[in-house]
Structures are given as structure tokens and as C-alpha cells.
Scaffold this active site. Structure first.
Site, short mmCIF file in Angstrom:
data_model
loop_
_atom_site.label_atom_id
_atom_site.label_comp_id
_atom_site.label_asym_id
_atom_site.label_seq_id
_atom_site.Cartn_x
_atom_site.Cartn_y
_atom_site.Cartn_z
N GLY A 246 -83.89 29.39 -11.52
CA GLY A 246 -83.31 29.47 -12.85
C GLY A 246 -84.29 29.20 -13.97
O GLY A 246 -83.94 29.38 -15.14
N GLU A 247 -85.50 28.76 -13.66
CA GLU A 247 -86.49 28.53 -14.70
C GLU A 247 -87.05 29.87 -15.22
O GLU A 247 -86.94 30.89 -14.56
CB GLU A 247 -87.62 27.64 -14.17
CG GLU A 247 -87.14 26.23 -13.85
CD GLU A 247 -88.27 25.32 -13.41
OE1 GLU A 247 -89.43 25.78 -13.35
OE2 GLU A 247 -87.99 24.14 -13.11
N ARG B 186 -73.64 24.59 -39.12
CA ARG B 186 -72.30 24.14 -39.47
C ARG B 186 -72.14 22.63 -39.35
O ARG B 186 -71.49 21.99 -40.17
CB ARG B 186 -71.25 24.84 -38.60
CG ARG B 186 -71.11 26.32 -38.92
CD ARG B 186 -70.00 26.96 -38.11
NE ARG B 186 -69.85 28.36 -38.46
CZ ARG B 186 -69.15 28.82 -39.48
NH1 ARG B 186 -68.54 27.97 -40.28
NH2 ARG B 186 -69.06 30.12 -39.72
N LYS C 95 -58.53 29.29 -48.51
CA LYS C 95 -58.44 29.07 -47.07
C LYS C 95 -58.07 27.63 -46.78
O LYS C 95 -58.69 26.70 -47.29
CB LYS C 95 -59.77 29.41 -46.40
CG LYS C 95 -59.79 29.17 -44.89
CD LYS C 95 -60.98 29.82 -44.21
CE LYS C 95 -62.29 29.25 -44.69
NZ LYS C 95 -63.44 29.86 -43.96
#
Length: 332
Positions: free
Chosen positions: A36-37, A93, A190
């Protein structure tokens, strides 16, 4: 000399950018080992060049380590400077603590980027509580704005537009678009109840009947705000609105829910999406090209380059271009 080097899935944008500035387009090899590397290899010559890594940072968790590895590899191979061209900049955010124990990820992410690059160029980052990127990033940053490009598209493609912002935060943004093309604008209200739960309250828009409403925003992330606004505008008797956004993320099925409610949906190409209509390459090319004549004034990265040691360099020089350098471990 300048080299435009795209990260995977950014090749089309990088090609447009390189063509716009008449710069060299580089190439990169990357794959995953069985464990997975990530394996990284820069296939282009970077020594003594300004290297601009092109990587939109939508869904950054999947490829951020790869981006950092490429930046370090370019620096080790002698790049004069290593810059990040991120048409979309993520992790903006979470800009303060909302609950005890939370990570303020905007600051953590900025620290990681600042430690690996000499310069950041992005378009319309979602600044909310931060006055500018310089409040977060310790490297020179270029904040570019796509509002004029969207405004010009609206002027060319939409008759008698009314520019509508989905919330109070969009007032300054939509008013700039409206002013550029001499159109009226309005702003909705909103009420947010959560990440995916918002309500839209509409003002009285009856005086604008007969105009084509254009819902304009900097980002369509969950898409719920635009879906709610488009539906309520239709119930008030308006024709289906045009939607124009800079960053068209359209998470999950939001685009499919929004499309039937709209006359047309257009976005800039900061995030690859079927709605892409406005290209940002000329905007970004002008920004990075403006420094070519004055590179000596660039504030250099505080970390010096890490050149290959003698063993690594000898191994690199002895291998033909088609073979992996010996320190990568071959094709495990």
C-alpha cells in the site's frame, strides 16, 4: 526555466496551463507497492528549474502524501524552487474550535503545505474567519479570483440575468459579478442545521420576474444549499435557474439531484467534473508567469534543498531512464 509537473488526475489541467504559458510539461511515474505504500519517480529533468506541481486538492486524504513525496524528490534533484498550483485548496472550513477536543485542521494543513513548498497558488479559497491565506500559510501565496471569468460567461450566455447568492456570506462575491456585467443581484438567507441539513429563506423577488435567475457561489460541496434554493425558486414561479460555481465538488448524488431543477450548471475546472465550462489556466498562467522576470525577489523556502548523497547520486547516474534507481527497492 519552468516545468509544469502534474500529479495523477491533473494531467489535462496541467497541459492547458503549460500550453498557456509555453512552458515545459513534465511527467511523473507513481504506483503502489503491494503493502500500500507509494512509489514516486520524476521522469523529467528538474535541476535548476522552477517546478510547479499541479494538484487540485479536492479529496486530499487520498493523495496528499504522494504530493509531499514529489515535492521532496524535486527538491532533492536540484529544483530551483518547488511551488504548489492548487486550483482548489482544501481544509479551509475547520477554522476554529467548535467543540472541545477538535482539530483545527486548516492550521495543521497549512503548516504541512508551508513546510514543503516555496509558494502556493490557488483560486477562491473558502476564506471565512481568516482575512487572507497569509494568516495561515508561512510561504508566499497567490489568491486568484474566478468571479470575473464567471461574470463574463454569464454576460455572454444568459439574457437578462439576476445574480442570486445562496446566503449572506456570498453578498460581496455575487455583487462583484453583478457589478461587472451591470446586472441586479439578490441574496438568500441560509439557516444551517448541520453539514448536510440547511434551510433556505427567500426574500421577495417578485420585482425581478421575467429575468433569468443565476445562482452563483464559490463552491458546491454537499450541494444541498443549491438544491434547496433552486427548488424554492421554482415554487415561487421562476423559471429553472442557471447555476454557476467556481469549485464544483458535488459530493455524493448532489449533482443528480440538482440537475433536474436547473436550466444549466456550469463550473470552473478547478475540480474535474462534467459541468466544467470555464477554464482557469489563463488566470493561473498569468499569475505564475508574472514572477518569471523577477524570480530573484521570491522569498525562498526556509528549508535548504536536500541533494542526493554520493551513493544515491552514483546509483542514479548509472541507471538508464527505464530502470528504477537502486534505493527504491525495484518493483517489490
Amino acid at each position: 526555466m519552468r516545468l509544469i509537473l502534474p500529479l495523477p488526475d491533473n494531467e489535462a489541467f496541467a497541459r492547458r496551463l503549460a500550453d498557456e504559458g509555453d512552458w515545459e510539461l513534465g511527467a511523473l511515474e507513481t504506483r503502489r507497492f503491494p503493502d500500500g505504500e507509494t512509489y514516486i519517480r520524476i521522469l523529467s529533468e528538474v535541476k535548476d528549474k522552477a517546478v510547479d506541481l499541479v494538484c487540485t486538492l479536492v479529496r486530499p486524504d487520498d493523495g496528499f502524501l504522494r504530493l509531499i513525496f514529489v515535492a521532496d524528490a524535486a527538491r532533492a534533484l536540484g529544483a530551483r524552487e518547488v511551488n504548489l498550483i492548487a486550483p482548489y485548496l482544501s481544509y479551509m472550513r475547520q477554522d476554529r474550535l467548535f467543540q472541545r477536543g477538535e482539530a483545527v485542521t486548516s492550521r495543521s494543513f497549512a503548516r504541512l503545505v508551508s513546510s514543503s513548498f516555496d509558494r502556493l497558488v490557488t483560486v477562491d479559497p473558502h476564506l471565512h474567519r481568516y482575512p487572507a491565506l497569509s494568516a495561515l500559510y508561512t510561504i508566499p501565496t497567490d489568491t486568484l479570483h474566478a468571479a470575473p471569468l464567471l461574470a463574463d460567461w454569464i454576460a455572454d450566455e444568459v439574457e437578462k440575468p439576476l445574480i442570486v447568492g445562496p446566503d449572506e456570506e456570498s453578498e460581496q462575491w455575487v455583487s462583484a459579478i453583478a457589478a461587472r456585467i451591470g446586472a441586479p443581484h439578490a441574496v438568500l438567507r441560509k439557516v444551517r442545521h448541520g453539514d448536510r441539513n440547511v434551510d433556505i429563506e427567500l426574500p421577495d423577488l417578485s420585482e425581478w420576474r421575467g429575468r433569468q435567475l443565476v445562482l452563483a457561489d464559490d463552491i458546491a460541496s454537499s450541494g444541498n444549499t443549491l438544491v434547496d434554493a433552486a427548488g424554492k425558486l421554482y415554487l415561487q414561479g421562476f423559471a429553472r435557474p442557471v447555476v454557476a460555481v467556481v469549485h464544483g465538488i458535488f459530493a455524493e448524488d448532489s449533482f443528480q439531484r440538482l440537475a433536474p431543477l436547473c436550466d444549466r450548471i456550469v463550473s470552473a475546472d478547478s475540480v474535474q467534473h462534467e459541468s466544467n465550462t470555464v477554464t482557469l489556466a489563463p488566470l493561473i498562467a498569468a499569475a505564475i508567469g508574472s514572477t518569471d522576470a523577477g524570480d530573484s525577489d521570491l522569498v525562498r523556502h526556509r528549508r535548504p534543498p536536500e541533494p542526493l548523497d554520493e551513493v544515491e547520486q552514483a546509483g542514479f547516474d548509472s541507471f538508464p531512464a527505464s530502470d528504477p534507481p537502486p534505493w527504491t527497492g525495484g518493483v517489490n
